[in-house]
Design a protein around this motif. Structure first.
Motif, PDB file in Angstrom:
ATOM      1  N   PRO A  86       0.819  -1.218   0.000  1.00 49.49           N
ATOM      2  CA  PRO A  86       0.000   0.000   0.000  1.00 49.49           C
ATOM      3  C   PRO A  86       0.850   1.265   0.000  1.00 49.49           C
ATOM      4  O   PRO A  86       2.016   1.251   0.420  1.00 49.49           O
ATOM      5  CB  PRO A  86      -0.805  -0.125   1.298  1.00 49.49           C
ATOM      6  N   PRO A  87       0.281   2.365  -0.473  1.00 50.42           N
ATOM      7  CA  PRO A  87       1.033   3.624  -0.545  1.00 50.42           C
ATOM      8  C   PRO A  87       1.485   4.119   0.822  1.00 50.42           C
ATOM      9  O   PRO A  87       0.783   3.964   1.828  1.00 50.42           O
ATOM     10  CB  PRO A  87       0.029   4.601  -1.166  1.00 50.42           C
ATOM     11  N   ALA A  88       2.659   4.713   0.830  1.00 52.33           N
ATOM     12  CA  ALA A  88       3.215   5.322   2.036  1.00 52.33           C
ATOM     13  C   ALA A  88       4.190   6.406   1.616  1.00 52.33           C
ATOM     14  O   ALA A  88       4.764   6.343   0.522  1.00 52.33           O
ATOM     15  CB  ALA A  88       3.921   4.270   2.892  1.00 52.33           C
ATOM     16  N   PRO A  89       4.407   7.406   2.455  1.00 58.49           N
ATOM     17  CA  PRO A  89       5.410   8.424   2.123  1.00 58.49           C
ATOM     18  C   PRO A  89       6.787   7.793   1.994  1.00 58.49           C
ATOM     19  O   PRO A  89       7.076   6.779   2.644  1.00 58.49           O
ATOM     20  CB  PRO A  89       5.354   9.380   3.327  1.00 58.49           C
ATOM     21  N   PRO A  90       7.648   8.347   1.165  1.00 60.17           N
ATOM     22  CA  PRO A  90       8.995   7.778   1.031  1.00 60.17           C
ATOM     23  C   PRO A  90       9.776   7.879   2.338  1.00 60.17           C
ATOM     24  O   PRO A  90       9.591   8.815   3.116  1.00 60.17           O
ATOM     25  CB  PRO A  90       9.626   8.641  -0.069  1.00 60.17           C
ATOM     26  N   VAL A  91      10.610   6.884   2.569  1.00 60.79           N
ATOM     27  CA  VAL A  91      11.510   6.907   3.724  1.00 60.79           C
ATOM     28  C   VAL A  91      12.806   7.578   3.297  1.00 60.79           C
ATOM     29  O   VAL A  91      13.385   7.235   2.259  1.00 60.79           O
ATOM     30  CB  VAL A  91      11.776   5.468   4.225  1.00 60.79           C
ATOM     31  N   HIS A  92      13.287   8.542   4.068  1.00 60.36           N
ATOM     32  CA  HIS A  92      14.472   9.312   3.694  1.00 60.36           C
ATOM     33  C   HIS A  92      15.750   8.524   3.989  1.00 60.36           C
ATOM     34  O   HIS A  92      15.855   7.866   5.031  1.00 60.36           O
ATOM     35  CB  HIS A  92      14.496  10.638   4.454  1.00 60.36           C
ATOM     36  N   PRO A  93      16.735   8.568   3.086  1.00 56.52           N
ATOM     37  CA  PRO A  93      17.976   7.821   3.321  1.00 56.52           C
ATOM     38  C   PRO A  93      18.741   8.319   4.544  1.00 56.52           C
ATOM     39  O   PRO A  93      19.409   7.551   5.225  1.00 56.52           O
ATOM     40  CB  PRO A  93      18.775   8.040   2.035  1.00 56.52           C
ATOM     41  N   LYS A  94      18.618   9.619   4.841  1.00 57.47           N
ATOM     42  CA  LYS A  94      19.284  10.204   6.003  1.00 57.47           C
ATOM     43  C   LYS A  94      18.296  11.088   6.754  1.00 57.47           C
ATOM     44  O   LYS A  94      17.232  11.433   6.237  1.00 57.47           O
ATOM     45  CB  LYS A  94      20.493  11.035   5.568  1.00 57.47           C
ATOM     46  N   LEU A 100      11.271  20.231  11.066  1.00 60.25           N
ATOM     47  CA  LEU A 100      10.277  20.984  11.839  1.00 60.25           C
ATOM     48  C   LEU A 100       9.028  21.255  11.020  1.00 60.25           C
ATOM     49  O   LEU A 100       7.911  20.939  11.441  1.00 60.25           O
ATOM     50  CB  LEU A 100      10.896  22.298  12.324  1.00 60.25           C
ATOM     51  N   PHE A 101       9.204  21.833   9.837  1.00 60.86           N
ATOM     52  CA  PHE A 101       8.038  22.181   9.031  1.00 60.86           C
ATOM     53  C   PHE A 101       7.394  20.933   8.410  1.00 60.86           C
ATOM     54  O   PHE A 101       6.179  20.878   8.239  1.00 60.86           O
ATOM     55  CB  PHE A 101       8.432  23.185   7.945  1.00 60.86           C
ATOM     56  N   GLY A 102       8.213  19.918   8.131  1.00 62.37           N
ATOM     57  CA  GLY A 102       7.656  18.672   7.608  1.00 62.37           C
ATOM     58  C   GLY A 102       6.776  17.975   8.608  1.00 62.37           C
ATOM     59  O   GLY A 102       5.735  17.402   8.258  1.00 62.37           O
ATOM     60  N   SER A 103       7.135  18.041   9.896  1.00 61.68           N
ATOM     61  CA  SER A 103       6.338  17.381  10.927  1.00 61.68           C
ATOM     62  C   SER A 103       4.971  18.040  11.086  1.00 61.68           C
ATOM     63  O   SER A 103       4.004  17.388  11.477  1.00 61.68           O
ATOM     64  CB  SER A 103       7.080  17.394  12.261  1.00 61.68           C
ATOM     65  N   ILE A 104       4.895  19.325  10.768  1.00 63.07           N
ATOM     66  CA  ILE A 104       3.606  20.027  10.847  1.00 63.07           C
ATOM     67  C   ILE A 104       2.726  19.647   9.654  1.00 63.07           C
ATOM     68  O   ILE A 104       1.519  19.428   9.797  1.00 63.07           O
ATOM     69  CB  ILE A 104       3.833  21.550  10.901  1.00 63.07           C
ATOM     70  N   ARG A 105       3.339  19.524   8.484  1.00 66.26           N
ATOM     71  CA  ARG A 105       2.566  19.160   7.287  1.00 66.26           C
ATOM     72  C   ARG A 105       2.118  17.703   7.321  1.00 66.26           C
ATOM     73  O   ARG A 105       0.977  17.390   7.012  1.00 66.26           O
ATOM     74  CB  ARG A 105       3.393  19.426   6.028  1.00 66.26           C
ATOM     75  N   ASN A 106       3.036  16.811   7.686  1.00 61.26           N
ATOM     76  CA  ASN A 106       2.723  15.385   7.687  1.00 61.26           C
ATOM     77  C   ASN A 106       3.756  14.664   8.545  1.00 61.26           C
ATOM     78  O   ASN A 106       4.888  14.442   8.121  1.00 61.26           O
ATOM     79  CB  ASN A 106       2.735  14.809   6.268  1.00 61.26           C
ATOM     80  N   GLY A 162      -0.196  12.275   8.640  1.00 56.40           N
ATOM     81  CA  GLY A 162      -0.255  12.207  10.088  1.00 56.40           C
ATOM     82  C   GLY A 162      -0.615  13.543  10.707  1.00 56.40           C
ATOM     83  O   GLY A 162       0.150  14.510  10.600  1.00 56.40           O
ATOM     84  N   ARG A 163      -1.788  13.584  11.329  1.00 56.89           N
ATOM     85  CA  ARG A 163      -2.191  14.751  12.129  1.00 56.89           C
ATOM     86  C   ARG A 163      -2.684  14.197  13.471  1.00 56.89           C
ATOM     87  O   ARG A 163      -2.000  13.392  14.079  1.00 56.89           O
ATOM     88  CB  ARG A 163      -3.235  15.573  11.378  1.00 56.89           C
ATOM     89  N   LEU A 164      -3.855  14.606  13.949  1.00 62.01           N
ATOM     90  CA  LEU A 164      -4.382  13.980  15.160  1.00 62.01           C
ATOM     91  C   LEU A 164      -4.629  12.493  14.912  1.00 62.01           C
ATOM     92  O   LEU A 164      -4.470  11.657  15.797  1.00 62.01           O
ATOM     93  CB  LEU A 164      -5.682  14.660  15.607  1.00 62.01           C
ATOM     94  N   THR A 165      -5.062  12.186  13.697  1.00 59.04           N
ATOM     95  CA  THR A 165      -5.248  10.806  13.269  1.00 59.04           C
ATOM     96  C   THR A 165      -4.526  10.620  11.938  1.00 59.04           C
ATOM     97  O   THR A 165      -3.978  11.576  11.386  1.00 59.04           O
ATOM     98  CB  THR A 165      -6.750  10.482  13.099  1.00 59.04           C
ATOM     99  N   THR A 166      -4.535   9.396  11.408  1.00 62.15           N
ATOM    100  CA  THR A 166      -3.923   9.137  10.104  1.00 62.15           C
ATOM    101  C   THR A 166      -4.974   9.366   9.025  1.00 62.15           C
ATOM    102  O   THR A 166      -5.881   8.553   8.837  1.00 62.15           O
ATOM    103  CB  THR A 166      -3.379   7.706  10.036  1.00 62.15           C
ATOM    104  N   GLN A 167      -4.849  10.475   8.339  1.00 65.85           N
ATOM    105  CA  GLN A 167      -5.845  10.901   7.366  1.00 65.85           C
ATOM    106  C   GLN A 167      -5.375  10.598   5.942  1.00 65.85           C
ATOM    107  O   GLN A 167      -4.179  10.504   5.688  1.00 65.85           O
ATOM    108  CB  GLN A 167      -6.098  12.403   7.508  1.00 65.85           C
ATOM    109  N   PRO A 168      -6.321  10.473   4.984  1.00 64.23           N
ATOM    110  CA  PRO A 168      -5.923  10.320   3.581  1.00 64.23           C
ATOM    111  C   PRO A 168      -5.502  11.657   2.984  1.00 64.23           C
ATOM    112  O   PRO A 168      -6.022  12.713   3.363  1.00 64.23           O
ATOM    113  CB  PRO A 168      -7.192   9.790   2.916  1.00 64.23           C
ATOM    114  N   SER A 169      -4.572  11.600   2.033  1.00 65.22           N
ATOM    115  CA  SER A 169      -4.081  12.819   1.397  1.00 65.22           C
ATOM    116  C   SER A 169      -5.149  13.479   0.541  1.00 65.22           C
ATOM    117  O   SER A 169      -5.097  14.685   0.293  1.00 65.22           O
ATOM    118  CB  SER A 169      -2.843  12.519   0.548  1.00 65.22           C
ATOM    119  N   TYR A 170      -6.083  12.708   0.051  1.00 61.87           N
ATOM    120  CA  TYR A 170      -7.249  13.241  -0.651  1.00 61.87           C
ATOM    121  C   TYR A 170      -8.342  12.191  -0.588  1.00 61.87           C
ATOM    122  O   TYR A 170      -8.113  11.043  -0.179  1.00 61.87           O
ATOM    123  CB  TYR A 170      -6.913  13.619  -2.098  1.00 61.87           C
ATOM    124  N   ALA A 171      -9.550  12.588  -0.931  1.00 66.16           N
ATOM    125  CA  ALA A 171     -10.693  11.673  -0.876  1.00 66.16           C
ATOM    126  C   ALA A 171     -10.936  11.086  -2.259  1.00 66.16           C
ATOM    127  O   ALA A 171     -11.478  11.768  -3.141  1.00 66.16           O
ATOM    128  CB  ALA A 171     -11.936  12.409  -0.383  1.00 66.16           C
TER     129      ALA A 171
END
Length: 457
Positions: A10-18, A26-32, A438-447
Motif C-alpha cells: 500500500p502507498p506510504a510516504p517515502p523513507v528518507h535515506p538520512k 520541523l516544518f515537515g512534521s507540521i505538514r505530515n 499524520g495529524r491527530l489521526t492518520t488521514q488520507p491525502s485526498y478523498a
C-alpha cells in the motif's frame, strides 16, 4: 512464517535515506508527521535527537514501550503540547487526565466498557450501518471518506445518546471537523510550549472552539437526561449516569459526564471513520482478499450477529481491520514526558525529554514484522487481542491507559464494513495513490472516488 504470495504494498510516504535537516524536519512534521522518518528509524531500538534545544528519544523496542506505557506508566505523562491540542475537544475526560484523577475515572468507567456491554450497543451500530447503505443506494460511485465520517458519527451519537436526528449529528460533526482541520492542527509553538498555557495568545481560536463545543455537548446531555429511560440501559449515557466509583460510590459530576461524552464522540467518530476508510482502500488494492472477506460475510450475514460472541464468525474481516490499523495506525504518534529521572533501554531520561513511541514506525519496523510494508491480514490469524501483548502493535495504545473503547470500536467497524461488503464490490479507478497524512489521526491525502457495484443478491 507467512506463507502468502501476496505482494500488495500500500502507498506510504517515502523513507528518507538520512535524517532531515532541522528546519525541514520541523516544518515537515507540521505538514505530515509520517513523511519525516529516515531509514534508521525502522531499524534501531532507540534513537536520541536534539532539535532546537528540545531533547527527544525514539523508542522502538517492545520492552522499552512496555516500560514507558505499562510497568512505569505512572512516571510518564502527556506533554503540554498534547493537552494544548486535545483539551478543547476532550476537556478533562479520561484521555487527558493524569495520576489519581485518571485512576478514579478509570475505576468508574471500566464497568461501562466490558465486552458484554457491546450487546447493548449492537442495535445502534446496525442502525447507523443501515443509514449508510440507504444513503448510498442508487449511487455508482461515492466519496467513502466522507460517508464513513458520517456513519461513524451516526454510530457514536446513537450509541452514546440514542440520537437518530440527522441535523443534530451534522452540527456535531461539523464542529469536530472544523477543529481538526483548523485550530486543532499542530502549531510550531505547541512544540516549544513548556506548559498548557504557554504562548497564550496563540490559543484564542482553540478556546473559542472549546466554549462552543462544551455548550453543545452540555445541551445534548441535558436533553437526553430529560427523557424517561424505564430503568434499563439502552445506550452509553445510561451507563455513564449509572456509573459509581467502586471505592467511594460517587457518581460522575455533570462536567465529567460532558467531558467523558466528548471524549467518546471523538474517539468513536474520527478514529473509527479513518479505520473504515483505510480498510476499504486496502481491499480495493487486493480484490482477491475482498472477495474472500465477502464470502465470509455471506456465510454469516450481519443480521445473524446478535451478541459479542457472534463476531467469531468473521475472523478474516477482523484480520483486515487489524492489518489496516497496523499499516495506517489511528493515532500515528504517542508522546510522553518523564516526571522523574529514569532509564529506558540503557538511555538516561530526565523531565523535559520527549519520549516518542511512534506506531507508524513501530508497525513497520523491520526487526518486529515480517514483510512489514505489505498488506497481509493473515499475520493476525489466531490472535484474539494482539493489541494487548508484545508492545510492537499499538492501534489502541498500551498498558493501563490502553483505549477503554477498543472492543466497541472493533464491533462497530466490523458491522459497518460487513454491511458494505455484503452489498457492494468496491473498487477505485484513481491513478494517484492515496497517501497517509499524520495529524491527530492518520488521514488520507485526498478523498478518492470509490466505485460501488452491487453484488448478486
Amino acid at each position: 512464517m507467512l506463507m502468502t504470495t501476496s505482494t500488495v504494498i500500500p502507498p506510504a510516504p517515502p523513507v528518507h535515506p538520512k535524517e532531515l535537516p532541522p528546519l525541514q524536519l520541523l516544518f515537515g512534521s507540521i505538514r505530515n508527521s509520517l513523511a519525516i522518518w529516515p531509514e534508521l528509524a525502522f531499524d534501531v531500538d532507540v534513537h536520541r535527537k536534539t532539535l532546537f534545544g528540545i531533547k527527544t528519544l525514539l523508542v522502538n523496542d517492545p520492552s522499552g514501550v512496555r516500560h514507558v506505557m505499562a510497568s512505569h506508566a505512572s512516571n510518564y505523562v502527556r506533554p503540554a503540547m498534547m493537552a494544548r491540542i486535545m483539551r478543547p475537544l476532550l476537556g478533562r475526560g479520561l484521555f487527558l487526565s493524569e495520576g489519581g484523577e485518571w485512576r478514579r475515572q478509570r475505576r468508574q468507567l471500566a464497568p461501562c466498557f466490558t465486552p458484554q456491554r457491546v450487546d447493548v450497543l449492537l442495535r445502534h451500530f446496525f442502525a447507523a450501518a443501515d443509514d449508510l447503505i440507504s444513503d448510498l443506494d442508487g449511487k455508482f460511485s461515492a466519496d467513502l471518506s466522507e460517508a464513513y465520517q458520517i456513519v461513524a458519527l451516526n454510530a457514536a451519537l446513537r450509541a452514546l445518546f440514542s440520537m437518530p436526528d440527522r441535523d443534530h449529528r451534522n452540527r456535531v460533526g461539523g464542529l469536530v471537523r472544523q477543529y481538526i482541520n483548523g485550530p486543532g492542527r499542530p502549531q510550531i509553538l505547541d512544540g516549544f510550549a513548556k506548559t498548557e498555557q504557554s504562548f497564550s495568545f496563540s490559543l484564542r481560536q482553540r478556546r473559542a472552539f472549546q466554549r462552543k463545543w462544551a455548550a453543545l455537548v452540555d445541551d445534548i446531555v441535558d436533553e437526553r437526561r430529560k427523557q424517561a429511560r424505564g430503568g434499563t440501559h439502552k445506550d452509553l449515557l445510561d451507563l455513564l449516569l449509572a456509573a459509581r466509583d467502586p471505592e467511594t460510590h460517587e457518581p460522575l459530576t455533570p462536567a465529567e459526564v460532558r467531558d467523558q461524552s466528548a471524549t467518546m464522540i471523538f474517539g468513536g467518530y474520527e478514529t473509527t471513520a479513518r479505520l473504515l476508510f483505510w480498510a476499504t482502500y486496502l481491499l480495493t488494492l487486493d480484490q482477491t482478499e475482498q472477495a474472500r472477506v465477502r464470502e465470509e460475510v455471506v456465510r454469516t450475514p450481519p443480521e445473524q450477529i446478535t451478541s459479542y460472541e457472534g463476531f467469531e464468525a468473521w475472523p478474516r474481516l477482523r484480520n483486515v481491520l487489524l492489518e489496516a490499523m497496523r499499516l495506517y495506525p489511528p493515532v500515528p504518534i504517542i508522546v510522553r514526558e518523564p516526571i522523574e529521572e529514569d532509564e529506558i533501554l540503557g538511555e538516561q531520561v530526565s523531565p523535559g525529554v520527549l519520549i516518542y513511541i511512534v506506531p507508524w514506525v513501530l508497525h513497520r519496523h523491520r526487526k518486529h514484522w515480517e514483510r512489514p510494508t505489505e498488506f497481509l491480514p493473515e499475520r493476525f490469524e489466531a490472535q484474539t487481542t494482539p493489541w494487548t501483548s508484545g508492545g510492537a502493535y499499538l492501534p489502541f495504545g498500551a498498558g493501563p491507559r490502553i483505549c477503554i473503547g477498543a472492543v466497541f470500536a472493533m464491533a462497530e467497524a466490523q458491522i459497518i464494513l460487513a454491511k458494505m461488503l455484503e452489498r457492494y464490490t468496491i473498487s477505485t479507478s484513481e491513478v494517484r495513490p492515496v497517501l497517509p497524512v499524520g495529524r491527530l489521526t492518520t488521514q488520507p491525502s485526498y478523498a478518492p472516488s470509490f466505485t460501488l457495484e452491487k453484488t448478486a443478491s
